[in-house]
Design a protein around this motif. Structure first.
Motif, PDB file in Angstrom:
ATOM      1  N   GLU A  64       0.444  33.758   1.224  1.00  0.00           N
ATOM      2  CA  GLU A  64       1.388  34.025   2.310  1.00  0.00           C
ATOM      3  C   GLU A  64       2.105  32.746   2.737  1.00  0.00           C
ATOM      4  O   GLU A  64       3.316  32.760   3.001  1.00  0.00           O
ATOM      5  N   PHE A  65       1.368  31.629   2.794  1.00  0.00           N
ATOM      6  CA  PHE A  65       1.949  30.338   3.175  1.00  0.00           C
ATOM      7  C   PHE A  65       3.037  29.910   2.195  1.00  0.00           C
ATOM      8  O   PHE A  65       4.132  29.493   2.588  1.00  0.00           O
ATOM      9  N   CYS A  66       2.741  30.040   0.903  1.00  0.00           N
ATOM     10  CA  CYS A  66       3.727  29.667  -0.119  1.00  0.00           C
ATOM     11  C   CYS A  66       4.940  30.591  -0.088  1.00  0.00           C
ATOM     12  O   CYS A  66       6.081  30.149  -0.222  1.00  0.00           O
ATOM     13  N   ALA A  67       4.702  31.888   0.123  1.00  0.00           N
ATOM     14  CA  ALA A  67       5.815  32.843   0.195  1.00  0.00           C
ATOM     15  C   ALA A  67       6.719  32.556   1.381  1.00  0.00           C
ATOM     16  O   ALA A  67       7.923  32.852   1.351  1.00  0.00           O
ATOM     17  N   ALA A  68       6.159  31.944   2.430  1.00  0.00           N
ATOM     18  CA  ALA A  68       6.938  31.614   3.624  1.00  0.00           C
ATOM     19  C   ALA A  68       7.653  30.277   3.496  1.00  0.00           C
ATOM     20  O   ALA A  68       8.343  29.864   4.430  1.00  0.00           O
ATOM     21  N   GLY A  69       7.483  29.610   2.345  1.00  0.00           N
ATOM     22  CA  GLY A  69       8.188  28.354   2.107  1.00  0.00           C
ATOM     23  C   GLY A  69       7.316  27.121   2.084  1.00  0.00           C
ATOM     24  O   GLY A  69       7.815  26.004   1.891  1.00  0.00           O
ATOM     25  N   GLY A  70       6.013  27.263   2.259  1.00  0.00           N
ATOM     26  CA  GLY A  70       5.122  26.114   2.242  1.00  0.00           C
ATOM     27  C   GLY A  70       4.741  25.686   0.838  1.00  0.00           C
ATOM     28  O   GLY A  70       5.015  26.389  -0.144  1.00  0.00           O
ATOM     29  N   SER A  71       4.101  24.526   0.740  1.00  0.00           N
ATOM     30  CA  SER A  71       3.658  24.008  -0.554  1.00  0.00           C
ATOM     31  C   SER A  71       2.254  23.431  -0.433  1.00  0.00           C
ATOM     32  O   SER A  71       1.797  23.098   0.668  1.00  0.00           O
ATOM     33  N   GLY A  81      -5.716  34.294   0.072  1.00  0.00           N
ATOM     34  CA  GLY A  81      -5.031  35.107   1.062  1.00  0.00           C
ATOM     35  C   GLY A  81      -4.128  34.271   1.947  1.00  0.00           C
ATOM     36  O   GLY A  81      -3.001  34.670   2.272  1.00  0.00           O
ATOM     37  N   PHE A  82      -4.616  33.076   2.343  1.00  0.00           N
ATOM     38  CA  PHE A  82      -3.787  32.198   3.174  1.00  0.00           C
ATOM     39  C   PHE A  82      -2.621  31.617   2.396  1.00  0.00           C
ATOM     40  O   PHE A  82      -1.459  31.709   2.810  1.00  0.00           O
ATOM     41  N   PHE A  83      -2.917  30.996   1.252  1.00  0.00           N
ATOM     42  CA  PHE A  83      -1.875  30.241   0.552  1.00  0.00           C
ATOM     43  C   PHE A  83      -0.828  31.140  -0.099  1.00  0.00           C
ATOM     44  O   PHE A  83       0.331  30.732  -0.226  1.00  0.00           O
ATOM     45  N   PHE A 105      -7.147  27.740  -7.833  1.00  0.00           N
ATOM     46  CA  PHE A 105      -5.738  27.427  -8.016  1.00  0.00           C
ATOM     47  C   PHE A 105      -5.469  26.036  -7.464  1.00  0.00           C
ATOM     48  O   PHE A 105      -6.214  25.523  -6.616  1.00  0.00           O
ATOM     49  N   GLU A 106      -4.415  25.410  -7.962  1.00  0.00           N
ATOM     50  CA  GLU A 106      -4.074  24.047  -7.572  1.00  0.00           C
ATOM     51  C   GLU A 106      -2.713  23.932  -6.912  1.00  0.00           C
ATOM     52  O   GLU A 106      -2.435  22.940  -6.237  1.00  0.00           O
ATOM     53  N   SER A 107      -1.870  24.936  -7.104  1.00  0.00           N
ATOM     54  CA  SER A 107      -0.509  24.864  -6.575  1.00  0.00           C
ATOM     55  C   SER A 107      -0.005  26.274  -6.283  1.00  0.00           C
ATOM     56  O   SER A 107      -0.634  27.257  -6.684  1.00  0.00           O
ATOM     57  N   CYS A 108       1.142  26.344  -5.636  1.00  0.00           N
ATOM     58  CA  CYS A 108       1.732  27.655  -5.341  1.00  0.00           C
ATOM     59  C   CYS A 108       2.085  28.404  -6.617  1.00  0.00           C
ATOM     60  O   CYS A 108       2.071  29.642  -6.642  1.00  0.00           O
ATOM     61  N   ASP A 109       2.399  27.680  -7.679  1.00  0.00           N
ATOM     62  CA  ASP A 109       2.761  28.319  -8.959  1.00  0.00           C
ATOM     63  C   ASP A 109       1.582  29.073  -9.571  1.00  0.00           C
ATOM     64  O   ASP A 109       1.775  29.950 -10.417  1.00  0.00           O
ATOM     65  N   ASP A 110       0.347  28.714  -9.157  1.00  0.00           N
ATOM     66  CA  ASP A 110      -0.839  29.367  -9.720  1.00  0.00           C
ATOM     67  C   ASP A 110      -1.122  30.711  -9.067  1.00  0.00           C
ATOM     68  O   ASP A 110      -1.971  31.470  -9.557  1.00  0.00           O
ATOM     69  N   LEU A 111      -0.475  30.991  -7.959  1.00  0.00           N
ATOM     70  CA  LEU A 111      -0.776  32.209  -7.202  1.00  0.00           C
ATOM     71  C   LEU A 111       0.057  33.393  -7.660  1.00  0.00           C
ATOM     72  O   LEU A 111       1.168  33.227  -8.147  1.00  0.00           O
ATOM     73  N   GLY A 119      -1.442  37.084   8.122  1.00  0.00           N
ATOM     74  CA  GLY A 119      -0.630  36.582   9.221  1.00  0.00           C
ATOM     75  C   GLY A 119      -0.740  35.093   9.443  1.00  0.00           C
ATOM     76  O   GLY A 119       0.135  34.484  10.082  1.00  0.00           O
ATOM     77  N   LEU A 120      -1.795  34.452   8.934  1.00  0.00           N
ATOM     78  CA  LEU A 120      -2.019  33.033   9.222  1.00  0.00           C
ATOM     79  C   LEU A 120      -1.057  32.119   8.467  1.00  0.00           C
ATOM     80  O   LEU A 120      -0.596  31.107   9.007  1.00  0.00           O
ATOM     81  N   GLY A 121      -0.739  32.475   7.205  1.00  0.00           N
ATOM     82  CA  GLY A 121       0.182  31.648   6.436  1.00  0.00           C
ATOM     83  C   GLY A 121       1.563  31.598   7.052  1.00  0.00           C
ATOM     84  O   GLY A 121       2.181  30.523   7.169  1.00  0.00           O
ATOM     85  N   THR A 122       2.062  32.749   7.473  1.00  0.00           N
ATOM     86  CA  THR A 122       3.370  32.809   8.136  1.00  0.00           C
ATOM     87  C   THR A 122       3.327  32.057   9.461  1.00  0.00           C
ATOM     88  O   THR A 122       4.270  31.325   9.807  1.00  0.00           O
ATOM     89  N   TYR A 123       2.231  32.202  10.208  1.00  0.00           N
ATOM     90  CA  TYR A 123       2.082  31.504  11.486  1.00  0.00           C
ATOM     91  C   TYR A 123       2.113  29.988  11.283  1.00  0.00           C
ATOM     92  O   TYR A 123       2.726  29.252  12.071  1.00  0.00           O
TER      93      TYR A 123
END
Length: 419
Positions: free
Chosen positions: A200-207, A196-198, A413-419, A166-170
């Motif tokens: 969800e954060f990346c899936a919500a549009g973050g980088s 776990g954070f990133f 991991f270094e970027s959203c692409d690594d997840l 829930g934290l990444g989306t928040y």
């Protein structure tokens, strides 16, 4: 076998099977036929998480207070229970040495612990080689521990990826963060916690605007602070214990103006209760984890806090993540022993069945178990604020109920692409 418990005092009403602790000696090693049950407790007594031993003992003291027991000994349904402590330094080598000592030299029936993630992975691998011994986790939280297939291993709290639910989306939807810089310690727990954070954060549009993985025990963060991009929206701090306190202090002195997102142990009481003037860096930090903040309305939690503060070994002015995880885990162990009247015969068959089907209302909400002997739990989103007395406090943002484990095991991991 199913067991329900509401409140810390419920076990007192269990009648003739009330659990009391005292010392004793007999052969252990999982045979289950003697009058003594030996529990070997692993906890950190050296290194960055040196307070872990005190917090483990405080948790056991809090769990045993309703039964008139202590951290050191008593009786379980007519059988003597003996607790043997083994201090570690948080490393795999130390964990391997101590768990083998507990099993092969001390002859324990049950191993309880350890604290850190790398230790936990080592203990699970060892558990696979000694099926006659039952293992109940302390606070170690890598995702993969309960996916290894060790049928003698049980974890009664969430893994570190679950704690970020829930934290990444928040961060994206409520805080408006589009890019976050990653700073975390370089071992298994931060991999999963940050993953776990990133994820969800990346899936919500973050980088991810950059990443620094640092050794445990790092004391100088000035160079890393200077590398944080000017246009990043926030900094994720996946540090714990003394490392987290050091970073927060240096964030103040080096003028870090970015809001922070904490890993689950970055801004718990072990960091916030330090002497450093960290308020300007810590206030407003959001995080996720198994420890509720102010505003959590649960009488069982209030009872636990009182029991923790009364425990002789308590290290902090409020329960840390380590004390509540060790408490929930040790209380689960005791409930399992109560359910079978301390019977560890037949390779602990009845005891393990009781543990695997356990359900009870813990201080942090309902706990039940999945098919991998992994707990299904509640999770909390927290924000650091200034209390009325000027101290730093954690305020509840929201709760996620019935959080289940996923199957993704994270690495660096270094970027959203690594997840």
């Amino acid at each position: 076998m199913m067991l329900n418990k509401k409140g810390l005092a419920a076990a007192v009403a269990a009648g003739a099977s009330v659990l009391l602790l005292a010392t004793g000696c007999t052969a252990g090693g999982g045979e289950g036929g003697g009058d003594v049950i030996k529990i070997g407790v692993m906890a950190t007594s050296e290194g960055n998480l040196a307070f872990g031993m005190g917090e483990a003992k405080a948790a056991i003291e809090a769990a045993m207070a309703p039964y008139g027991g202590t951290a050191d000994g008593g009786e379980v349904a007519g059988k003597t229970l003996e607790i043997i402590y083994a201090g570690t330094d948080g490393t795999t080598a130390s964990a391997q040495t101590q768990v083998k000592k507990l099993v092969e030299n001390d002859g324990v029936d049950i191993v309880f612990g350890p604290v850190s993630g790398d230790e936990g992975e080592t203990v699970v691998q060892y558990a696979l080689t000694v099926p006659e011994v039952t293992f109940v986790n302390g606070s170690a939280s890598p995702v993969g521990m309960t996916l290894e297939g060790a049928e003698n291993f049980f974890r009664f709290h969430g893994d570190s990826a679950m704690w970020m639910g829930g934290l990444g989306t928040y961060a994206v939807e409520e805080k408006g963060y589009d890019s976050v810089y990653l700073l975390a310690e370089d071992y298994s727990f931060p991999y999963d916690n940050a993953g776990g954070f990133f994820s969800e954060f990346c899936a919500a549009g973050g980088s991810i605007s950059g990443a620094s993985w640092v050794p445990v025990g790092t004391t100088d963060y000035a160079t890393i602070i200077s590398q944080i991009p000017a246009d990043t929206d926030a900094v994720y701090v996946g540090l714990g214990g003394a490392d987290a306190a050091s970073f927060l202090s240096q964030a103040v002195t080096n003028g870090v103006a970015k809001p922070l997102i904490g890993g689950s142990i970055a801004v718990d009481t072990t960091a916030l209760s330090g002497d450093a003037n960290i308020a300007s860096a810590a206030i407003g930090t959001i995080t996720g984890g198994p420890v509720p903040g102010a505003g959590y309305d649960n009488p069982v939690w209030a009872e636990f806090v009182d029991a923790y503060l009364a425990a002789p070994s308590a290290e902090f002015p409020s329960p840390s993540i380590f004390s509540i995880l060790y408490y929930n885990s040790f209380e689960s162990l005791l409930l399992g022993l109560e359910a079978v009247d301390g019977d560890l015969s037949d390779g602990h068959a009845a005891f393990r069945e009781a543990l695997g089907s356990l359900e009870w209302d813990s201080p942090t909400g309902p706990i039940s178990m999945d098919e991998n002997r992994q707990a299904i739990v509640d999770n909390f989103l927290i924000e650091v604020a200034e209390g009325e007395d000027g101290s730093l406090v954690q305020q509840n943002i929201s709760e996620a109920t019935g959080v289940k484990q996923g199957t993704t095991v994270y690495d660096r991991f270094e970027s959203c692409d690594d997840l």
